[in-house]
Write a protein that holds these residues in place. Structure first.
Motif, PDB file in Angstrom:
ATOM      1  N   LYS A  31      73.256  15.248  47.244  1.00 17.35           N
ATOM      2  CA  LYS A  31      74.312  14.245  47.164  1.00 17.35           C
ATOM      3  C   LYS A  31      73.783  12.909  47.650  1.00 17.35           C
ATOM      4  O   LYS A  31      72.724  12.841  48.304  1.00 17.35           O
ATOM      5  N   VAL A  32      74.540  11.868  47.354  1.00 14.11           N
ATOM      6  CA  VAL A  32      74.245  10.526  47.852  1.00 14.11           C
ATOM      7  C   VAL A  32      75.440  10.067  48.663  1.00 14.11           C
ATOM      8  O   VAL A  32      76.591  10.135  48.203  1.00 14.11           O
ATOM      9  N   LEU A  33      75.184   9.601  49.881  1.00 17.58           N
ATOM     10  CA  LEU A  33      76.228   9.081  50.758  1.00 17.58           C
ATOM     11  C   LEU A  33      76.139   7.561  50.806  1.00 17.58           C
ATOM     12  O   LEU A  33      75.047   7.004  50.894  1.00 17.58           O
ATOM     13  N   ILE A  34      77.291   6.908  50.767  1.00 13.78           N
ATOM     14  CA  ILE A  34      77.363   5.451  50.835  1.00 13.78           C
ATOM     15  C   ILE A  34      77.938   5.058  52.181  1.00 13.78           C
ATOM     16  O   ILE A  34      79.020   5.521  52.571  1.00 13.78           O
ATOM     17  N   GLY A  35      77.228   4.193  52.905  1.00 11.63           N
ATOM     18  CA  GLY A  35      77.691   3.707  54.198  1.00 11.63           C
ATOM     19  C   GLY A  35      77.800   2.198  54.218  1.00 11.63           C
ATOM     20  O   GLY A  35      77.623   1.527  53.200  1.00 11.63           O
ATOM     21  N   GLY A  36      78.073   1.646  55.373  1.00 14.35           N
ATOM     22  CA  GLY A  36      78.310   0.214  55.516  1.00 14.35           C
ATOM     23  C   GLY A  36      79.797  -0.061  55.538  1.00 14.35           C
ATOM     24  O   GLY A  36      80.612   0.735  55.053  1.00 14.35           O
ATOM     25  N   GLY A  37      80.173  -1.212  56.082  1.00 11.21           N
ATOM     26  CA  GLY A  37      81.582  -1.534  56.246  1.00 11.21           C
ATOM     27  C   GLY A  37      82.373  -1.458  54.959  1.00 11.21           C
ATOM     28  O   GLY A  37      83.518  -0.977  54.928  1.00 11.21           O
ATOM     29  N   ILE A  38      81.789  -1.893  53.865  1.00 12.71           N
ATOM     30  CA  ILE A  38      82.498  -1.921  52.580  1.00 12.71           C
ATOM     31  C   ILE A  38      82.777  -0.521  52.052  1.00 12.71           C
ATOM     32  O   ILE A  38      83.652  -0.321  51.202  1.00 12.71           O
ATOM     33  N   SER A  39      82.052   0.475  52.553  1.00 13.76           N
ATOM     34  CA  SER A  39      82.237   1.845  52.073  1.00 13.76           C
ATOM     35  C   SER A  39      83.597   2.406  52.452  1.00 13.76           C
ATOM     36  O   SER A  39      84.031   3.419  51.881  1.00 13.76           O
ATOM     37  N   GLN A  40      84.273   1.776  53.394  1.00  8.53           N
ATOM     38  CA  GLN A  40      85.588   2.255  53.800  1.00  8.53           C
ATOM     39  C   GLN A  40      86.672   1.887  52.793  1.00  8.53           C
ATOM     40  O   GLN A  40      87.815   2.338  52.913  1.00  8.53           O
ATOM     41  N   ASN A  41      86.329   1.070  51.802  1.00  7.86           N
ATOM     42  CA  ASN A  41      87.294   0.710  50.777  1.00  7.86           C
ATOM     43  C   ASN A  41      87.323   1.798  49.704  1.00  7.86           C
ATOM     44  O   ASN A  41      86.295   2.126  49.106  1.00  7.86           O
ATOM     45  N   SER A  42      88.476   2.349  49.454  1.00  5.44           N
ATOM     46  CA  SER A  42      88.616   3.484  48.532  1.00  5.44           C
ATOM     47  C   SER A  42      88.271   3.124  47.086  1.00  5.44           C
ATOM     48  O   SER A  42      88.064   4.010  46.254  1.00  5.44           O
ATOM     49  N   ARG A  43      88.200   1.834  46.768  1.00 10.56           N
ATOM     50  CA  ARG A  43      87.911   1.418  45.390  1.00 10.56           C
ATOM     51  C   ARG A  43      86.410   1.354  45.111  1.00 10.56           C
ATOM     52  O   ARG A  43      86.002   1.218  43.957  1.00 10.56           O
ATOM     53  N   LEU A  44      85.583   1.457  46.147  1.00 10.77           N
ATOM     54  CA  LEU A  44      84.147   1.270  45.954  1.00 10.77           C
ATOM     55  C   LEU A  44      83.516   2.350  45.077  1.00 10.77           C
ATOM     56  O   LEU A  44      82.848   2.048  44.085  1.00 10.77           O
ATOM     57  N   VAL A  45      83.688   3.615  45.447  1.00 12.09           N
ATOM     58  CA  VAL A  45      83.014   4.703  44.729  1.00 12.09           C
ATOM     59  C   VAL A  45      83.401   4.746  43.251  1.00 12.09           C
ATOM     60  O   VAL A  45      82.524   4.930  42.395  1.00 12.09           O
ATOM     61  N   PRO A  46      84.681   4.573  42.882  1.00 14.87           N
ATOM     62  CA  PRO A  46      84.994   4.539  41.443  1.00 14.87           C
ATOM     63  C   PRO A  46      84.237   3.455  40.682  1.00 14.87           C
ATOM     64  O   PRO A  46      83.818   3.677  39.532  1.00 14.87           O
ATOM     65  N   TYR A  47      84.050   2.280  41.291  1.00 15.05           N
ATOM     66  CA  TYR A  47      83.257   1.234  40.638  1.00 15.05           C
ATOM     67  C   TYR A  47      81.815   1.710  40.431  1.00 15.05           C
ATOM     68  O   TYR A  47      81.221   1.506  39.358  1.00 15.05           O
ATOM     69  N   ILE A  48      81.235   2.321  41.464  1.00 14.72           N
ATOM     70  CA  ILE A  48      79.858   2.796  41.364  1.00 14.72           C
ATOM     71  C   ILE A  48      79.745   3.908  40.328  1.00 14.72           C
ATOM     72  O   ILE A  48      78.804   3.944  39.525  1.00 14.72           O
ATOM     73  N   GLU A  49      80.718   4.826  40.323  1.00 14.27           N
ATOM     74  CA  GLU A  49      80.699   5.922  39.345  1.00 14.27           C
ATOM     75  C   GLU A  49      80.808   5.382  37.927  1.00 14.27           C
ATOM     76  O   GLU A  49      80.186   5.915  37.003  1.00 14.27           O
ATOM     77  N   CYS A  50      81.587   4.313  37.757  1.00 13.76           N
ATOM     78  CA  CYS A  50      81.676   3.675  36.444  1.00 13.76           C
ATOM     79  C   CYS A  50      80.307   3.129  36.038  1.00 13.76           C
ATOM     80  O   CYS A  50      79.866   3.295  34.894  1.00 13.76           O
ATOM     81  N   GLY A  51      79.624   2.483  36.988  1.00 12.40           N
ATOM     82  CA  GLY A  51      78.293   1.957  36.716  1.00 12.40           C
ATOM     83  C   GLY A  51      77.308   3.056  36.375  1.00 12.40           C
ATOM     84  O   GLY A  51      76.492   2.921  35.448  1.00 12.40           O
ATOM     85  N   LEU A  52      77.366   4.177  37.091  1.00  9.89           N
ATOM     86  CA  LEU A  52      76.473   5.300  36.808  1.00  9.89           C
ATOM     87  C   LEU A  52      76.772   5.886  35.433  1.00  9.89           C
ATOM     88  O   LEU A  52      75.857   6.295  34.703  1.00  9.89           O
ATOM     89  N   GLY A  53      78.056   5.921  35.077  1.00  4.40           N
ATOM     90  CA  GLY A  53      78.440   6.475  33.787  1.00  4.40           C
ATOM     91  C   GLY A  53      77.904   5.695  32.605  1.00  4.40           C
ATOM     92  O   GLY A  53      77.794   6.224  31.489  1.00  4.40           O
ATOM     93  N   LYS A  54      77.547   4.432  32.830  1.00  2.00           N
ATOM     94  CA  LYS A  54      76.974   3.613  31.757  1.00  2.00           C
ATOM     95  C   LYS A  54      75.509   3.964  31.482  1.00  2.00           C
ATOM     96  O   LYS A  54      74.972   3.604  30.431  1.00  2.00           O
ATOM     97  N   ILE A  55      74.879   4.618  32.425  1.00  2.65           N
ATOM     98  CA  ILE A  55      73.462   4.965  32.286  1.00  2.65           C
ATOM     99  C   ILE A  55      73.362   6.237  31.455  1.00  2.65           C
ATOM    100  O   ILE A  55      73.862   7.294  31.866  1.00  2.65           O
ATOM    101  N   PRO A  56      72.752   6.189  30.282  1.00  2.00           N
ATOM    102  CA  PRO A  56      72.799   7.349  29.369  1.00  2.00           C
ATOM    103  C   PRO A  56      72.147   8.614  29.910  1.00  2.00           C
ATOM    104  O   PRO A  56      72.448   9.714  29.440  1.00  2.00           O
ATOM    105  N   TYR A  57      71.292   8.491  30.915  1.00  2.00           N
ATOM    106  CA  TYR A  57      70.576   9.667  31.434  1.00  2.00           C
ATOM    107  C   TYR A  57      71.239  10.253  32.676  1.00  2.00           C
ATOM    108  O   TYR A  57      70.769  11.266  33.207  1.00  2.00           O
TER     109      TYR A  57
END
Length: 293
Positions: free
Chosen positions: A234-260
């Motif tokens: 797994k990958v864990l995200i830390g830092g102050g901004i990680s406490q925002n519940s909207r962060l991971v969905p944005y990152i997952e959206c970005g990962l979903g754009k990568i075809p591999y």
């Protein structure tokens, strides 16, 4: 049985007394003394002396910035604490204490990973990566139940990756995917100052939402490169901004754009520990050594 732990930062030092189960007995912070090496170590010694009045100290754990040799105790480079470059922290601290204690030291991002392993989001994992989003991008790599240090204790410097050469030249992930980079871009677009990551994520204007996604795409590219290189659980995200519940969905959206991504996909989630991660990781430095002895 009491353990004293320090989380050394460039502005403040957090400290605490814990029992072996991670229960906080006393906790506080003081301004980091940077004027001289002597002043820095004397400030730690004063805290330890205060604890000695009320507790039987069994060990000292230190979360420390920069490139640290956890065996010898040398701070090869001490981050913003330039007066401590090349200093053997264990030896210098012992020299100003009235009593001798076992002292354990580790890089601060590595301590954050150890905190997650101890009693956080990685308790059941033997292989994971932690990436922190802040002023810069930090990281720690945990492989086969151990921190990966590298031959010169520089492993895990994830913020130094170059991921967008065609558009950004030699700019690193520090420049493209840190919270600082997000804030700078927002300030450029909206021509305002005194902005925080929390404020940006609360702005639902279309231009801001697109900007956040562009930034999260940069984070996602960094995560993808890490995952295909290390194949963690797994990958864990830390830092102050990680406490925002909207962060991971944005990152997952970005990962979903990568075809591999589907071929290498692993869970991406936020850290359990936040402000006290360094202290808890420093505690685990001590307790895991005792368990293995």
């Amino acid at each position: 049985m009491t353990y004293v732990c320090f989380d050394i930062g460039g502005t403040f030092i957090k400290y605490g007394a814990f029992d072996r189960y991670g229960t906080v007995i006393v906790k506080g912070k003081l301004k980091t003394e940077q004027a001289t090496k002597s002043a820095f170590f004397s400030s730690l010694a004063r805290i330890i002396a205060q604890f000695e009045k009320n507790f039987s100290i069994e060990g000292i754990g230190i979360s420390f910035p920069g490139f640290v040799d956890p065996v010898s105790g040398e701070a090869i480079l001490a981050g913003a604490l330039t007066s401590l470059h090349g200093t053997n922290v264990k030896r210098e601290l012992l020299a100003v204490l009235d009593y001798s204690y076992p002292i354990y030291i580790e890089n601060d991002a590595n301590c954050a990973a150890l905190a997650e392993k101890f009693n956080g989001a990685a308790q059941n994992n033997q292989n994971f990566v932690l990436i922190t989003l802040g002023t810069g991008v930090g990281g720690a790599i945990y492989v086969n139940n151990e921190i990966l240090h590298g031959q010169s204790f520089r492993a895990g410097e994830l913020g130094m990756m170059i991921t967008d050469f065609g558009n950004s030249g030699y700019k690193t992930i520090h420049d493209l995917a840190s919270t600082r980079a997000l804030v700078a871009r927002y300030q450029e677009i909206h021509s305002i100052e005194n902005v925080t990551g929390e404020m940006i994520f609360a702005d639902n204007h279309e231009k801001t939402l697109d900007m956040i996604q562009d930034w999260a795409d940069q984070v996602a590219i960094g995560i993808f490169n890490i995952v295909v290189s290390l194949n963690p659980e797994k990958v864990l995200i830390g830092g102050g901004i990680s406490q925002n519940s909207r962060l991971v969905p944005y990152i997952e959206c970005g990962l979903g754009k990568i075809p591999y991504w589907q071929d290498f996909k692993v869970p991406v989630t936020t850290c359990f520990h936040h402000n006290d991660a360094g202290l808890i990781g420093a505690l685990y430095l001590i307790t895991r050594t005792e368990e293995n002895s």
